[in-house]
Design an enzyme around this catalytic site. Structure first.
Site, short mmCIF file in Angstrom:
data_model
loop_
_atom_site.label_atom_id
_atom_site.label_comp_id
_atom_site.label_asym_id
_atom_site.label_seq_id
_atom_site.Cartn_x
_atom_site.Cartn_y
_atom_site.Cartn_z
CG ASP A 176 -1.95 -1.06 1.23
OD1 ASP A 176 -2.26 -1.57 0.14
OD2 ASP A 176 -2.45 -1.40 2.31
NE ARG A 177 -0.87 7.25 -2.43
CZ ARG A 177 -0.54 7.92 -3.55
NH1 ARG A 177 0.58 8.60 -3.60
NH2 ARG A 177 -1.34 7.91 -4.59
#
Length: 312
Positions: free
Chosen positions: A149-150
């Site tokens: 995830d970012r």
């Protein structure tokens, strides 16, 4: 009166010199590139030779090679040049931990997107690494194996050919020996270790959740162990048995201890401007050599700062 000027002398310096062709060495027996260079370039030290590799001064059969462990074979020619090549494009929010002909392993910072769609122009790990490999070979490509995830930091890897990508993805459970995360979660987790199992589904708004119906969705299994805890937060070591989208974030919400700063999955506190999740360890069997590769990174300091003592 104008002053007379001396007659200019012909230039014999660097402007008239052609680039030196470099010293060449024939490979007569199998060896790793760094070991070969240390033997041939003695008394040059290890750090000097590594610097030459990093600056593109070493070629194998006329192709710049920067990997210390690049395998040499009899009949190849190694060229050592004095001039440095142009610098490779810098990496932002990304550090290469290992690279060979089959895979590239990196440590990604929180805030950097792993992969974007073709329509997006945002800087991503994928785009930067593509530029990195194309610096040495304009036709080179990289291939996605998994994502972070970012706002999750940590270790991730890419394949350098479609063949390796397919081989690893088809046998992901056999190749990947260890995937360990650390998570800073809200509240004191009283059970020192445990396993969470559920069936994950996705809403129309792309949010994952655990289905109350057995066999409804993708089966997800997460193991955890408490490393540190106080009344506000717990630091968990998390092992993934399956790798589903947002698996850890959903499972932490399921047990009533959302990941810190994860508002999407129920967090009420924001101790820092990132997600309290870090992919700390990745161990896998190399898809070509079969050798066990293991990469371990430090626990992020913002996680540890929530406790008086650091975990041992």
């Amino acid at each position: 009166m104008s002053k007379s000027r001396p007659t200019p002398r012909p230039r014999t310096g660097a402007f008239n010199r052609k680039p030196a062709p470099g010293r060449t060495f024939k490979v007569t027996e199998p060896a790793e590139l760094l070991v070969f260079l240390l033997a041939k370039l003695a008394p040059q030290g290890r750090n000097t030779v590594k610097s030459m590799l990093a600056h593109g001064q070493i070629s194998v059969d006329d192709r710049v090679e920067k990997l210390y462990n690049f395998p040499l074979h009899p009949g190849q020619t190694v060229t050592v040049r004095k001039e440095r090549t142009l610098a490779a494009p810098p990496l932002a929010g990304l550090r290469i931990l290992h690279e060979d002909d089959a895979v590239i392993v990196v440590q990604k910072d929180a805030g950097l997107l792993s992969v974007a769609t073709e329509q997006e122009s945002e800087l991503t790990a994928y785009r930067q690494l593509t530029a990195h490999v194309r610096f040495a070979d304009p036709n080179a490509r990289i291939f996605v194996l998994h994502r972070l995830d970012r706002e999750t930091s940590g270790v991730m890897m890419f394949a350098k050919s479609e063949k390796v990508q397919q081989k690893m993805q088809n046998g992901w459970k056999e190749f990947v020996k260890e995937r360990s995360y650390v998570a800073l979660v809200e509240g004191m987790v009283k059970k020192t270790n445990g396993t969470i199992s559920s069936w994950l589904k996705e809403t129309s708004t792309l949010k994952m959740y655990s289905s109350p119906v057995p066999n409804d969705g993708q089966h997800a299994i997460t193991h955890y162990k408490v490393l540190r805890a106080n009344r506000n937060y717990s630091l968990l070591q998390i092992e993934l048995e399956t790798g589903r989208k947002n698996q850890i974030r959903v499972h932490m919400q399921d047990i009533g201890h959302p990941v810190a700063s994860d508002k999407k999955y129920g967090a009420k506190t924001k101790p820092f401007a990132r997600l309290g999740l870090h992919a700390r360890i990745l161990a896998f069997e190399h898809p070509v050599t079969g050798k066990l590769m293991r990469f371990e990174t430090d626990i992020p300091k913002p996680f540890l700062s929530q406790f008086k003592e650091e975990p041992k």
